[in-house]
Write a protein that holds these residues in place. Structure first.
Motif, PDB file in Angstrom:
ATOM      1  N   ALA A 205      30.988  40.605   7.376  1.00 15.69           N
ATOM      2  CA  ALA A 205      31.373  39.977   6.109  1.00 15.69           C
ATOM      3  C   ALA A 205      32.877  40.051   5.890  1.00 15.69           C
ATOM      4  CB  ALA A 205      30.637  40.653   4.950  1.00 15.69           C
ATOM      5  N   ALA A 206      33.456  41.190   6.236  1.00 17.29           N
ATOM      6  CA  ALA A 206      34.908  41.330   6.081  1.00 17.29           C
ATOM      7  C   ALA A 206      35.649  40.357   6.986  1.00 17.29           C
ATOM      8  CB  ALA A 206      35.322  42.768   6.376  1.00 17.29           C
ATOM      9  N   ILE A 207      35.208  40.259   8.245  1.00 17.45           N
ATOM     10  CA  ILE A 207      35.858  39.340   9.178  1.00 17.45           C
ATOM     11  C   ILE A 207      35.697  37.892   8.714  1.00 17.45           C
ATOM     12  CG2 ILE A 207      35.781  38.442  11.530  1.00 17.45           C
ATOM     13  CD1 ILE A 207      34.976  41.266  12.438  1.00 17.45           C
ATOM     14  N   THR A 208      34.485  37.552   8.262  1.00 20.40           N
ATOM     15  CA  THR A 208      34.245  36.193   7.766  1.00 20.40           C
ATOM     16  C   THR A 208      35.105  35.895   6.547  1.00 20.40           C
ATOM     17  OG1 THR A 208      31.968  36.277   8.586  1.00 20.40           O
ATOM     18  CG2 THR A 208      32.491  34.606   6.945  1.00 20.40           C
ATOM     19  N   GLY A 209      35.151  36.868   5.619  1.00 17.63           N
ATOM     20  CA  GLY A 209      35.963  36.664   4.423  1.00 17.63           C
ATOM     21  C   GLY A 209      37.434  36.496   4.745  1.00 17.63           C
ATOM     22  N   ILE A 210      37.920  37.302   5.686  1.00 15.87           N
ATOM     23  CA  ILE A 210      39.328  37.178   6.090  1.00 15.87           C
ATOM     24  C   ILE A 210      39.571  35.810   6.726  1.00 15.87           C
ATOM     25  CG2 ILE A 210      41.065  38.063   7.681  1.00 15.87           C
ATOM     26  CD1 ILE A 210      39.853  40.847   7.245  1.00 15.87           C
ATOM     27  N   GLY A 211      38.628  35.392   7.583  1.00 11.75           N
ATOM     28  CA  GLY A 211      38.783  34.083   8.217  1.00 11.75           C
ATOM     29  C   GLY A 211      38.792  32.954   7.204  1.00 11.75           C
ATOM     30  N   LEU A 212      37.841  33.003   6.239  1.00 12.93           N
ATOM     31  CA  LEU A 212      37.797  31.962   5.209  1.00 12.93           C
ATOM     32  C   LEU A 212      39.051  31.980   4.343  1.00 12.93           C
ATOM     33  CD1 LEU A 212      34.055  32.170   4.086  1.00 12.93           C
ATOM     34  CD2 LEU A 212      35.139  30.374   5.443  1.00 12.93           C
ATOM     35  N   SER A 213      39.534  33.186   4.030  1.00 12.94           N
ATOM     36  CA  SER A 213      40.754  33.284   3.232  1.00 12.94           C
ATOM     37  C   SER A 213      41.938  32.682   3.971  1.00 12.94           C
ATOM     38  CB  SER A 213      41.029  34.750   2.883  1.00 12.94           C
ATOM     39  OG  SER A 213      39.985  35.293   2.097  1.00 12.94           O
ATOM     40  N   LEU A 214      42.031  32.968   5.276  1.00 10.28           N
ATOM     41  CA  LEU A 214      43.122  32.405   6.062  1.00 10.28           C
ATOM     42  C   LEU A 214      43.024  30.883   6.127  1.00 10.28           C
ATOM     43  CD1 LEU A 214      43.352  34.969   9.010  1.00 10.28           C
ATOM     44  CD2 LEU A 214      44.973  34.671   7.124  1.00 10.28           C
ATOM     45  N   VAL A 215      41.800  30.385   6.329  1.00 12.87           N
ATOM     46  CA  VAL A 215      41.614  28.934   6.382  1.00 12.87           C
ATOM     47  C   VAL A 215      41.990  28.297   5.051  1.00 12.87           C
ATOM     48  CG1 VAL A 215      39.891  27.112   6.595  1.00 12.87           C
ATOM     49  CG2 VAL A 215      39.888  29.005   8.203  1.00 12.87           C
ATOM     50  N   SER A 216      41.533  28.930   3.944  1.00 13.23           N
ATOM     51  CA  SER A 216      41.851  28.391   2.620  1.00 13.23           C
ATOM     52  C   SER A 216      43.352  28.429   2.355  1.00 13.23           C
ATOM     53  CB  SER A 216      41.106  29.179   1.548  1.00 13.23           C
ATOM     54  OG  SER A 216      39.711  29.067   1.725  1.00 13.23           O
ATOM     55  N   ALA A 217      43.987  29.545   2.722  1.00  9.57           N
ATOM     56  CA  ALA A 217      45.429  29.650   2.521  1.00  9.57           C
ATOM     57  C   ALA A 217      46.169  28.615   3.365  1.00  9.57           C
ATOM     58  CB  ALA A 217      45.898  31.064   2.862  1.00  9.57           C
ATOM     59  N   LEU A 218      45.721  28.420   4.604  1.00  8.96           N
ATOM     60  CA  LEU A 218      46.356  27.422   5.468  1.00  8.96           C
ATOM     61  C   LEU A 218      46.158  26.020   4.899  1.00  8.96           C
ATOM     62  CD1 LEU A 218      47.832  26.796   8.106  1.00  8.96           C
ATOM     63  CD2 LEU A 218      45.603  26.691   9.239  1.00  8.96           C
ATOM     64  N   ALA A 219      44.938  25.754   4.408  1.00 11.96           N
ATOM     65  CA  ALA A 219      44.682  24.442   3.805  1.00 11.96           C
ATOM     66  C   ALA A 219      45.571  24.221   2.586  1.00 11.96           C
ATOM     67  CB  ALA A 219      43.208  24.330   3.417  1.00 11.96           C
ATOM     68  N   ALA A 220      45.731  25.269   1.757  1.00 13.32           N
ATOM     69  CA  ALA A 220      46.598  25.140   0.589  1.00 13.32           C
ATOM     70  C   ALA A 220      48.044  24.907   1.008  1.00 13.32           C
ATOM     71  CB  ALA A 220      46.494  26.398  -0.272  1.00 13.32           C
ATOM     72  N   ALA A 221      48.487  25.597   2.067  1.00 15.05           N
ATOM     73  CA  ALA A 221      49.861  25.423   2.533  1.00 15.05           C
ATOM     74  C   ALA A 221      50.075  24.007   3.068  1.00 15.05           C
ATOM     75  CB  ALA A 221      50.187  26.455   3.603  1.00 15.05           C
TER      76      ALA A 221
END
Length: 289
Positions: A205-221
């Motif tokens: 769950a932690a790895i998935t959450g980190i991955g989703l957060s990175l994807v979301s942050a990249l999408a926002a950027a």
């Protein structure tokens, strides 16, 4: 000369019509939701791991320890019985051996009193009740052996001790103890496996959450770069050229329905006013001529 428009993901410019503040709010809300979900799941898994660890520390580990103590004491009882029968060649030795046997019985009772409050499952209770019934009958035979020894009937005491019925009682008690040990070992192993499964789930769950957060942050950027920063730069260039008097400047992004589109519409008004002003100047000059 018509200014170039950003060409990265042109489909975005055609389809996105929400206000920028709404889009940015959605992006950051998504990040917040992902973080909250990850944190909640991690807390849930940690709580479950804590429960399993508590069960291991307060139940199964002590249970295994106490059952082991019962097994040792039961074996010592049998050894001390044979010592009483075979090595009591004098009254003094008989007293010493009887005291040693009584001490071992006391140790067994203490171990049983410590173990009984730890019984937590129906199977565990069933195995212990079988042991208790067999051992109670074996203790009665043990008392008969000691009475015969006190009466000086050593041969009769030896015969009673090795009677098949008495041996069967002891073997049944030991078998029930073995089942208890096996039950507690399996229960401890199952709880340990559940703890490891929870740990693996929390890690995933932690790895998935980190991955989703990175994807979301990249999408926002990327969204900020492609849909906000570059259009603003293009609008700035268009306004600069208009300020220099380049009335032929093309105003980009007028089709958009957000803040950038509103800015483009305002700049278009300036352009139209510039063109109109030049037309009026030309008409005034022609009138003066």
């Amino acid at each position: 000369m018509r200014p170039s428009q950003p060409r990265i993901w042109p489909i975005i410019y055609m389809r996105v019509s929400l206000p920028l503040k709404v889009i940015l709010a959605l992006l950051f809300s998504g990040l917040a939701l992902i973080s909250a979900a990850q944190g909640s799941l991690s807390l849930h898994q940690l709580a479950a791991i804590g429960e399993v660890a508590t069960a291991l520390a307060k139940d199964w580990v002590p249970s295994l320890e106490k059952v082991g103590a019962i097994e040792v004491a039961a074996s010592e009882v049998r050894i001390k019985q044979y010592r009483l029968i075979l090595l009591s060649d004098t009254p003094e030795h008989r007293v010493i051996n009887e005291a040693a046997l009584a001490k071992t019985h006391a140790q067994l009772r203490d171990a049983r009193r410590a173990y009984e409050p730890l019984i937590s499952t129906a199977d565990e209770r069933q195995h212990y009740d079988v042991f208790d019934a067999a051992w109670s009958r074996f203790e009665q035979a043990d008392r008969d052996v000691r009475r015969l020894m006190e009466a000086g009937q050593q041969a009769e005491a030896a015969k009673l001790l090795i009677k098949p019925e008495v041996v069967a009682l002891y073997d049944n008690a030991r078998a029930a103890l073995a089942r208890l040990v096996d039950h507690d070992e399996k229960a401890a192993a199952q709880d340990a496996d559940r703890a490891m499964t929870r740990i693996d789930t929390a890690s995933a769950a932690a790895i998935t959450g980190i991955g989703l957060s990175l994807v979301s942050a990249l999408a926002a950027a990327i969204f900020g770069l492609v849909y906000i920063s570059r259009p603003i730069s293009a609008m700035t260039g268009a306004m600069t050229r208009l300020a220099r008097g380049e009335a032929a400047t093309e105003i980009p992004f007028q089709h958009r329905r957000d803040e950038i589109g509103a800015m483009a519409a305002a700049v278009q008004v300036f352009k139209d006013n510039l063109i109109r002003s030049r037309q009026l100047e030309a008409e005034a000059e022609a009138a003066r001529q």
